[in-house]
Design a protein around this motif. Structure first.
Motif, mmCIF file in Angstrom:
data_model
loop_
_atom_site.group_PDB
_atom_site.id
_atom_site.type_symbol
_atom_site.label_atom_id
_atom_site.label_comp_id
_atom_site.label_asym_id
_atom_site.label_seq_id
_atom_site.Cartn_x
_atom_site.Cartn_y
_atom_site.Cartn_z
ATOM 1 N N GLY A 15 0.816 -1.215 0.000
ATOM 2 C CA GLY A 15 0.000 0.000 0.000
ATOM 3 C C GLY A 15 0.846 1.259 0.000
ATOM 4 N N ILE A 16 1.902 1.271 0.804
ATOM 5 C CA ILE A 16 2.808 2.434 0.837
ATOM 6 C C ILE A 16 3.509 2.597 -0.511
ATOM 7 C CG2 ILE A 16 4.929 3.335 1.873
ATOM 8 C CD1 ILE A 16 3.978 2.071 4.530
ATOM 9 N N TRP A 17 3.970 1.489 -1.069
ATOM 10 C CA TRP A 17 4.675 1.530 -2.352
ATOM 11 C C TRP A 17 3.766 2.074 -3.451
ATOM 12 C CZ3 TRP A 17 3.958 -1.912 -6.684
ATOM 13 C CH2 TRP A 17 4.889 -1.732 -7.700
ATOM 14 N N ARG A 18 2.511 1.619 -3.503
ATOM 15 C CA ARG A 18 1.571 2.076 -4.533
ATOM 16 C C ARG A 18 1.209 3.546 -4.354
ATOM 17 N NH1 ARG A 18 -3.264 -1.828 -5.617
ATOM 18 N NH2 ARG A 18 -3.279 -0.682 -7.569
ATOM 19 N N SER A 19 1.068 3.996 -3.128
ATOM 20 C CA SER A 19 0.723 5.406 -2.909
ATOM 21 C C SER A 19 1.871 6.323 -3.329
ATOM 22 C CB SER A 19 0.352 5.648 -1.450
ATOM 23 O OG SER A 19 1.476 5.499 -0.610
ATOM 24 N N ARG A 20 3.106 5.893 -3.107
ATOM 25 C CA ARG A 20 4.256 6.704 -3.558
ATOM 26 C C ARG A 20 4.338 6.759 -5.071
ATOM 27 N NH1 ARG A 20 9.208 5.370 0.607
ATOM 28 N NH2 ARG A 20 8.221 6.317 2.419
ATOM 29 N N ARG A 21 3.995 5.671 -5.730
ATOM 30 C CA ARG A 21 3.996 5.674 -7.202
ATOM 31 C C ARG A 21 2.963 6.652 -7.734
ATOM 32 N NH1 ARG A 21 3.468 0.070 -9.980
ATOM 33 N NH2 ARG A 21 3.262 1.458 -11.744
ATOM 34 N N ARG A 22 1.807 6.725 -7.096
ATOM 35 C CA ARG A 22 0.769 7.665 -7.534
ATOM 36 C C ARG A 22 1.251 9.111 -7.392
ATOM 37 N NH1 ARG A 22 -3.821 4.628 -4.388
ATOM 38 N NH2 ARG A 22 -4.162 2.898 -5.825
ATOM 39 N N VAL A 23 1.927 9.399 -6.275
ATOM 40 C CA VAL A 23 2.436 10.750 -6.048
ATOM 41 C C VAL A 23 3.489 11.089 -7.100
ATOM 42 C CG1 VAL A 23 3.765 12.186 -4.457
ATOM 43 C CG2 VAL A 23 1.895 10.757 -3.587
ATOM 44 N N GLU A 24 4.376 10.142 -7.416
ATOM 45 C CA GLU A 24 5.407 10.389 -8.430
ATOM 46 C C GLU A 24 4.781 10.640 -9.795
ATOM 47 O OE1 GLU A 24 8.013 7.048 -8.322
ATOM 48 O OE2 GLU A 24 8.911 7.617 -6.411
ATOM 49 N N ARG A 25 3.743 9.901 -10.140
ATOM 50 C CA ARG A 25 3.079 10.117 -11.424
ATOM 51 C C ARG A 25 2.407 11.481 -11.474
ATOM 52 N NH1 ARG A 25 0.004 4.463 -12.812
ATOM 53 N NH2 ARG A 25 1.875 3.275 -13.321
#
Length: 80
Positions: A15-25
């Motif tokens: 969940g943390i990994w996916r949320s960081r990817r969304r922020v980077e995008r």
């Protein structure tokens, strides 16, 4: 119970990994849009050699009827 705790840690990590990817995008600049395509141009044939080229690039000799040429040398030589 131990496996449930390990599974919970893995789910939280994903969940943390996916949320960081969304922020980077979201922070990544948008890709530049391609320029709109130009409408098709009329093509004309050189009166000397028959080469087809866009009307906007052709050299025109206004006579009783317009004749199109691909270069100044062909315009000077006249039609074939």
């Amino acid at each position: 119970m131990k496996y449930l705790l390990v599974l919970l840690v893995i789910v939280i990590a994903i969940g943390i990994w996916r949320s960081r990817r969304r922020v980077e995008r979201a922070q990544r600049p948008a890709a530049p849009r391609a320029a709109p395509l130009q409408p098709p141009q009329d093509m004309v044939a050189c009166a000397r050699c028959g080469l087809h080229l866009p009307r906007s690039e052709a050299l025109v000799l206004e006579a009783p009827q317009p004749r199109y040429y691909c270069c100044a040398q062909h315009r000077a030589q006249g039609p074939a």
